[in-house]
Design a protein around this motif. Structure first.
Motif, PDB file in Angstrom:
ATOM      1  N   ARG A  84      45.613  37.657  42.408  1.00 32.64           N
ATOM      2  CA  ARG A  84      46.363  36.693  41.617  1.00 32.64           C
ATOM      3  C   ARG A  84      45.434  35.690  40.946  1.00 32.64           C
ATOM      4  NH1 ARG A  84      51.108  34.364  45.242  1.00 32.64           N
ATOM      5  NH2 ARG A  84      49.382  33.874  46.665  1.00 32.64           N
ATOM      6  N   PHE A  85      45.885  35.221  39.779  1.00 34.94           N
ATOM      7  CA  PHE A  85      45.112  34.272  38.977  1.00 34.94           C
ATOM      8  C   PHE A  85      46.028  33.150  38.513  1.00 34.94           C
ATOM      9  CE2 PHE A  85      43.026  38.321  38.844  1.00 34.94           C
ATOM     10  CZ  PHE A  85      41.692  38.006  39.032  1.00 34.94           C
ATOM     11  N   CYS A  86      45.426  31.965  38.306  1.00 35.69           N
ATOM     12  CA  CYS A  86      46.220  30.777  38.002  1.00 35.69           C
ATOM     13  C   CYS A  86      46.509  30.609  36.520  1.00 35.69           C
ATOM     14  CB  CYS A  86      45.541  29.526  38.553  1.00 35.69           C
ATOM     15  SG  CYS A  86      43.939  29.145  37.819  1.00 35.69           S
ATOM     16  N   GLY A  87      46.158  31.583  35.699  1.00 34.29           N
ATOM     17  CA  GLY A  87      46.452  31.486  34.283  1.00 34.29           C
ATOM     18  C   GLY A  87      45.694  32.524  33.484  1.00 34.29           C
ATOM     19  N   SER A  88      45.999  32.572  32.206  1.00 35.85           N
ATOM     20  CA  SER A  88      45.394  33.598  31.352  1.00 35.85           C
ATOM     21  C   SER A  88      43.894  33.398  31.184  1.00 35.85           C
ATOM     22  CB  SER A  88      46.078  33.595  29.975  1.00 35.85           C
ATOM     23  OG  SER A  88      45.978  32.309  29.369  1.00 35.85           O
ATOM     24  N   ALA A  89      43.434  32.143  31.202  1.00 35.66           N
ATOM     25  CA  ALA A  89      42.000  31.897  31.034  1.00 35.66           C
ATOM     26  C   ALA A  89      41.211  32.478  32.205  1.00 35.66           C
ATOM     27  CB  ALA A  89      41.731  30.398  30.903  1.00 35.66           C
ATOM     28  N   CYS A  90      41.711  32.247  33.429  1.00 33.71           N
ATOM     29  CA  CYS A  90      41.019  32.786  34.602  1.00 33.71           C
ATOM     30  C   CYS A  90      41.116  34.305  34.638  1.00 33.71           C
ATOM     31  CB  CYS A  90      41.600  32.188  35.880  1.00 33.71           C
ATOM     32  SG  CYS A  90      40.875  30.581  36.316  1.00 33.71           S
ATOM     33  N   LEU A  91      42.274  34.846  34.279  1.00 36.92           N
ATOM     34  CA  LEU A  91      42.429  36.299  34.267  1.00 36.92           C
ATOM     35  C   LEU A  91      41.480  36.927  33.270  1.00 36.92           C
ATOM     36  CD1 LEU A  91      43.818  38.909  35.091  1.00 36.92           C
ATOM     37  CD2 LEU A  91      45.631  38.383  33.440  1.00 36.92           C
ATOM     38  N   SER A  92      41.383  36.355  32.073  1.00 36.76           N
ATOM     39  CA  SER A  92      40.496  36.895  31.043  1.00 36.76           C
ATOM     40  C   SER A  92      39.038  36.815  31.472  1.00 36.76           C
ATOM     41  CB  SER A  92      40.705  36.134  29.730  1.00 36.76           C
ATOM     42  OG  SER A  92      39.799  36.564  28.743  1.00 36.76           O
ATOM     43  N   ALA A  93      38.654  35.675  32.052  1.00 38.01           N
ATOM     44  CA  ALA A  93      37.266  35.515  32.497  1.00 38.01           C
ATOM     45  C   ALA A  93      36.932  36.503  33.600  1.00 38.01           C
ATOM     46  CB  ALA A  93      37.037  34.081  32.979  1.00 38.01           C
ATOM     47  N   ALA A  94      37.871  36.726  34.507  1.00 33.76           N
ATOM     48  CA  ALA A  94      37.612  37.612  35.640  1.00 33.76           C
ATOM     49  C   ALA A  94      37.518  39.072  35.217  1.00 33.76           C
ATOM     50  CB  ALA A  94      38.700  37.441  36.694  1.00 33.76           C
TER      51      ALA A  94
END
Length: 401
Positions: A84-94
Motif C-alpha cells: 500500500r501507498f499513501c498517494g500517487s506520488a509515492c506509488l509512482s516513485a516506488a
C-alpha cells in the motif's frame, strides 16, 4: 559531501580512523550540517509474515498510514497488490525504483521460499536488502556505485562465510533483471552485505513510555555514513518519518554544541548512556573496532570497584524545580560537574546537559537551529522529540540582558 550550507563540513582521511567529517569553519550549537536522502530503503518486516505491522506504513515513504487515513486514499502496487501507498506520488516513485516489477516479483518468490520460514529475522532483512541493492544495480547504477563506495572498501573472497553463502544461494534462485547470466555474484553479495552492516540507519517507531521501540525500515544514507563514532558525540542525527515534508525519510545531523574549525564531527552509534563493556562489545561485533575516544580511555582505567560510574545518574535531590515546573540545575551541582570535567569524569557534564531525562528514553538533546546570533535556549531530544529549556543558555542570556 553535500551539506545544509555549502562549505560547513568536508570529508577527509583521518589517520587511524579512515574517512571522517570535519568542520570547515566554526560551527554553532544547533546548526544543521547535513541533510541526507537515502539511496536505498527497505522494510524491517519478515518476508513471510503477511500480518506484520509494516502494512500500516506506506511502502515508499514509510509514513504511518493510520495517522493519515482521513486525508489520503490508499493505493496498491500494480506489481504486488498487497503493498500500500499513501498517494500517487509515492506509488509512482516506488514503481520506478524500489517497487520495480523485478523487485516485487523477487520479494513474492522469497516469501514462498521453504527454508526461510524458520530463519531468524536478520536473514529476512538481509534478503530484503539484497533485493533492494541488486535492484539498484540494474535501475539506478549511479546510486549503486555510491553504495559500493562506502566502507568497507573490499571483502576478500576467502572471507565469505556460510551465512553469506546461504543468502547468496537464496538470492541466486531469482530471475535476473538483465540478460547477464552472471548478474548474481557471490563476491558481490558478500561485499553488499558488508556495506549494509556498516552503513544502514534504522528508521524507528515513535518513542513509547515503556522504552520498547521497533524498527520500521532501514536505509543507506551515503553522506551520513561518513560520520565516525564517538561515545561523547558533538552532533546527533534526527529523522522525522511521519512529518508531512516531502523528504520525510531524510536524515538531519545537528550540532550538539559549538566546535572550532578543523574539529571532527562525530555521532554516537547507540545511546550515550550505555556502559563501557556494552559499548565496546557492540562496536566490535557490529563495526569491527574498539573505541579509543577520551571517554573510553577514562572508563577503561576505572577499577572494578568503580563500576557504578558506568551509568551517570544525577541525584534527584540535586535537581530543583522552579515555580513553573521547569527543571533547573543547582549552581553547586554544575560547579561540581565542571570539576569532574576538568579531572577524571569528562562525560558528567554531557549527561546532565545533553541527555534526555525522560524515563526509558536515553536520547540525546541538541539545540534547535539558531535563528539569530544567540544560541537557541531550547533543546530537542532525537529519540522522544521532547523539547526542554537549556537552563545554562537561559542563564547566560539573562545575565547579558
Amino acid at each position: 559531501m553535500e551539506s545544509e550550507d555549502g562549505g560547513l563540513v568536508k570529508t577527509v582521511e583521518i589517520p587511524g580512523r579512515g574517512r571522517g567529517v570535519v568542520s570547515c569553519k566554526p560551527l554553532r550549537a544547533g546548526q544543521i550540517v547535513l541533510r541526507d536522502s537515502p539511496i536505498l530503503l527497505y522494510s524491517a518486516s519478515r518476508l513471510t509474515n503477511q500480518q506484520h505491522s509494516s502494512y500500516n506504513y506506506c511502502n515508499n515513504c514509510f509514513r504511518n498510514l493510520q495517522q493519515q487515513q482521513q486525508q489520503i486514499t490508499l493505493l496498491s502496487c500494480p506489481n504486488c497488490s498487497n503493498r500500500r501507498f499513501c498517494g500517487s506520488a509515492c506509488l509512482s516513485a516506488a514503481t520506478s525504483s524500489s517497487h520495480s516489477p523485478w523487485a516485487c516479483q523477487s520479494l513474492s518468490r522469497l516469501r514462498d521460499f521453504p527454508s526461510l520460514h524458520n530463519q531468524p529475522l536478520e536473514r529476512h532483512l538481509q534478503l530484503r536488502f539484497l533485493v533492494a541493492a541488486y535492484n539498484l544495480a540494474f535501475f539506478n547504477p549511479s546510486h549503486f556505485q555510491s553504495l559500493l563506495s562506502l566502507q568497507p572498501h573490499s571483502n576478500r573472497p576467502d572471507n565469505v562465510d556460510e551465512e553469506t553463502q546461504f543468502l547468496h544461494s537464496v538470492i541466486s534462485t531469482l530471475c535476473s533483471p538483465s540478460s547477464n547470466t552472471s548478474f548474481f555474484d557471490l563476491q558481490l553479495t558478500s561485499t553488499l552485505l558488508a556495506k549494509d552492516k556498516l552503513n544502514s540507519f534504522a528508521l524507528m517507531e515513535p518513542f513509547s513510555v515503556d522504552g520498547q521501540r521497533s524498527v520500521r525500515a532501514y536505509g543507506v544514507y551515503p553522506n551520513a555514513s561518513l560520520f565516525n563514532h564517538d561515545c561523547l558525540p558533538n552532533a546527533c542525527r534526527f529523522d522525522y518519518v511521519d512529518s508531512v515534508d516531502a523528504n520525510n525519510t531524510d536524515i538531519i545531523v545537528r550540532m550538539i554544541h559549538d566546535v572550532p574549525q578543523g574539529r571532527e564531527i562525530c555521532l554516537s552509534y547507540f545511546p550515550v548512556n550505555w556502559d563501557y563493556p556494552t559499548r565496546q562489545k557492540r562496536l566490535l561485533e557490529d563495526y569491527g573496532f574498539y573505541c579509543q575516544c577520551d571517554r573510553c580511555k577514562v572508563e577503561a582505567n576505572w577499577s572494578d570497584n568503580d563500576d557504578d560510574k558506568d551509568d551517570i545518574v544525577v541525584d534527584e535531590n540535586e535537581v530543583m524545580d522552579d515555580d513553573e515546573g521547569e527543571e533547573q540545575v543547582d549552581d553547586d551541582v554544575m560547579e561540581a560537574i565542571q570539576d569532574d570535567v576538568d579531572s577524571n569524569f569528562p562525560h558528567a557534564y554531557f549527561f546532565v546537559r545533553y541527555m534526555c531525562d525522560r524515563e526509558n528514553c536515553g536520547g540525546t538533546l541538541a539545540p534547535l537551529p539558531p535563528s539569530d546570533p544567540r544560541p537557541s535556549s531550547l533543546l530537542e531530544c532525537n529519540v522522544c522529540g521532547n523539547i526542554k529549556k537549556d537552563e545554562i543558555v537561559d542563564a547566560d542570556v539573562g545575565g547579558a540582558s
